[in-house]
Design an enzyme around this catalytic site. Sequence first.
Site, PDB file in Angstrom:
ATOM      1  N   THR A   1       0.830  -1.209   0.000  1.00 26.78           N
ATOM      2  CA  THR A   1       0.000   0.000   0.000  1.00 26.78           C
ATOM      3  C   THR A   1       0.864   1.258   0.000  1.00 26.78           C
ATOM      4  O   THR A   1       0.649   2.183  -0.787  1.00 26.78           O
ATOM      5  CB  THR A   1      -0.933  -0.004   1.237  1.00 26.78           C
ATOM      6  OG1 THR A   1      -1.730  -1.179   1.176  1.00 26.78           O
ATOM      7  CG2 THR A   1      -1.812   1.221   1.288  1.00 26.78           C
TER       8      THR A   1
ATOM      9  N   ASN B   1      -4.828  -9.286  -8.159  1.00 30.15           N
ATOM     10  CA  ASN B   1      -5.010 -10.013  -6.899  1.00 30.15           C
ATOM     11  C   ASN B   1      -6.344 -10.740  -6.773  1.00 30.15           C
ATOM     12  O   ASN B   1      -6.498 -11.598  -5.924  1.00 30.15           O
ATOM     13  CB  ASN B   1      -4.836  -9.056  -5.705  1.00 30.15           C
ATOM     14  CG  ASN B   1      -5.661  -7.805  -5.864  1.00 30.15           C
ATOM     15  OD1 ASN B   1      -5.492  -7.048  -6.817  1.00 30.15           O
ATOM     16  ND2 ASN B   1      -6.580  -7.582  -4.937  1.00 30.15           N
TER      17      ASN B   1
ATOM     18  N   GLN C   1       1.595  -9.172  -6.251  1.00 34.23           N
ATOM     19  CA  GLN C   1       1.145 -10.570  -6.348  1.00 34.23           C
ATOM     20  C   GLN C   1       2.021 -11.411  -7.262  1.00 34.23           C
ATOM     21  O   GLN C   1       1.935 -12.633  -7.226  1.00 34.23           O
ATOM     22  CB  GLN C   1      -0.309 -10.632  -6.842  1.00 34.23           C
ATOM     23  CG  GLN C   1      -1.328 -10.083  -5.868  1.00 34.23           C
ATOM     24  CD  GLN C   1      -1.524 -10.979  -4.636  1.00 34.23           C
ATOM     25  OE1 GLN C   1      -1.044 -12.112  -4.566  1.00 34.23           O
ATOM     26  NE2 GLN C   1      -2.207 -10.453  -3.629  1.00 34.23           N
TER      27      GLN C   1
ATOM     28  N   ALA D   1       6.205  -8.300   1.319  1.00 29.92           N
ATOM     29  CA  ALA D   1       6.749  -9.607   1.731  1.00 29.92           C
ATOM     30  C   ALA D   1       5.667 -10.601   2.137  1.00 29.92           C
ATOM     31  O   ALA D   1       5.847 -11.813   1.990  1.00 29.92           O
ATOM     32  CB  ALA D   1       7.715  -9.407   2.905  1.00 29.92           C
ATOM     33  N   HIS D   2       4.505 -10.101   2.632  1.00 28.55           N
ATOM     34  CA  HIS D   2       3.574 -11.050   3.256  1.00 28.55           C
ATOM     35  C   HIS D   2       2.779 -11.906   2.281  1.00 28.55           C
ATOM     36  O   HIS D   2       2.027 -12.788   2.693  1.00 28.55           O
ATOM     37  CB  HIS D   2       2.652 -10.341   4.262  1.00 28.55           C
ATOM     38  CG  HIS D   2       1.553  -9.519   3.677  1.00 28.55           C
ATOM     39  ND1 HIS D   2       0.279  -9.994   3.532  1.00 28.55           N
ATOM     40  CD2 HIS D   2       1.528  -8.246   3.212  1.00 28.55           C
ATOM     41  CE1 HIS D   2      -0.497  -9.036   3.015  1.00 28.55           C
ATOM     42  NE2 HIS D   2       0.251  -7.977   2.809  1.00 28.55           N
TER      43      HIS D   2
ATOM     44  N   THR E   1      13.126   4.803  11.408  1.00 35.50           N
ATOM     45  CA  THR E   1      14.071   3.737  11.768  1.00 35.50           C
ATOM     46  C   THR E   1      13.729   2.463  11.005  1.00 35.50           C
ATOM     47  O   THR E   1      12.592   1.995  11.040  1.00 35.50           O
ATOM     48  CB  THR E   1      14.009   3.477  13.291  1.00 35.50           C
ATOM     49  OG1 THR E   1      14.285   4.717  13.940  1.00 35.50           O
ATOM     50  CG2 THR E   1      15.013   2.417  13.720  1.00 35.50           C
TER      51      THR E   1
ATOM     52  N   CYS F   1     -14.664  -5.524   1.737  1.00 39.69           N
ATOM     53  CA  CYS F   1     -15.321  -5.071   2.948  1.00 39.69           C
ATOM     54  C   CYS F   1     -14.812  -3.684   3.283  1.00 39.69           C
ATOM     55  O   CYS F   1     -13.629  -3.502   3.511  1.00 39.69           O
ATOM     56  CB  CYS F   1     -15.020  -6.019   4.089  1.00 39.69           C
ATOM     57  SG  CYS F   1     -15.948  -5.600   5.550  1.00 39.69           S
TER      58      CYS F   1
END
Length: 393
Positions: free
Chosen positions: A72, A152, A180, A201-202, A238, A330
């Site tokens: 995002t 996606n 994706q 990464a997720h 950081t 949603c």
Amino acid sequence: MRRIYLDYTATTPVDKRVVQAMAPFFTETFGNASSIHSYGREAKAALESARESIAPLMGARPSELFFTSGGTESDNSALTGIVLAHSGSGRNHIVISSIEHHAVLHAAKNLERKGIDVTLLPVDEYGFVSPDELRKAVTDRTLLVSIIHANNEIGSTQDLKTLASIVHGAGAFFHTDAVQSFGKIPFSVAESEVDLASFTAHKIYGPKGIGALYVKRGIEFVPTFHGGSQERNRRPGTESVPLAVGFAKSAELSVQEMPEELARLSSLNKLLRKRIGDEVPGVVFNSPVDRALPNILNVSIDSSEIEIDGEALIINMDLEGVAVTSGSACSSGSLQPSHVIKALGRDDRTTNATVRFSFGRFTSEEEVQTAADTFVRIVARIGKRKKISSPAS
Ligand SMILES: Cc1ncc(COP(=O)(O)O)c(C=O)c1O
């Protein structure tokens, strides 16, 4: 009850090998990468080594990649960073596809409110952008074009190189959301000739909360946030060394294991497509067979044949232990019909009756068979047939 997770496109579990790689950077090598003492230097070395291992996996130079909090932020930064940097250029038009993720769609809408012209490109019934439509949309006022690499919701992938040459021919920049695709199918910023690309990464068995933005060397870019000089003045704050290390490990594993995974997931996809096509009446496949991610199968139930409530379908699947998602997004607790499925030309009721199955590294064939059994059974139980039809082939 045994649960089956078929929502890998939403997020993936972190691979244990990734957790292991990250662990020392929470408690042992925990320094601030900007500090000049040995703790800081060790953290900085780990951060840079993560960047150095990720960059070549996507055909980039390490200096062209900066870490963000995820897809995002990368998408938002790409659009606003280019618009702000070139505000005096006389180019105030951006083009995006109508099937972008909300991170691009809403960032573009926000720029529209600030006086930028935005064109939404149509797609065909499988979500492909036509090069001719793009050629018609770009003008000498176009600053940036952003087109998602792999969608996606339905998994369609675009021919980035062809689109990039049209964009560059018009003197504009080209951004792609590769959230994706990276780590699942071959992707290279160099080969696709994009100027900017977003990653997270997720989606590839890495941790949540870290992503990256590629900005090709030499392109002027204004940071979204202001603060310290971290990430070559492109993204202050950081740096999270454990997350960067986790991102690097997840990217390495995904790229290394891609050939076998591609073949395995493609055969699971084929199996699911065949079962649903043979056994569910009124089914419409929203995912293309070719030029698509191997791990997504998106289907709708045609409202002219079967009346079925999409939300009830998903809830019933969940009650029987199968976690899938619908063609609705949603927002603030209410389900909105998916703009992606609508862009394929489906009516509102068919769009509402949509299910996305997405699988991954830990999905077995047995789980896919059980999910197919469950789906067939629930459609038969809660769907109301409107006219007699034979099962789709
Ligand atoms: C195509 C695409 N772009 C962007 C994002 C947002 O990424 P993140 O969740 O890392 O902010 C997602 C995640 O759903 C996505 O699928």
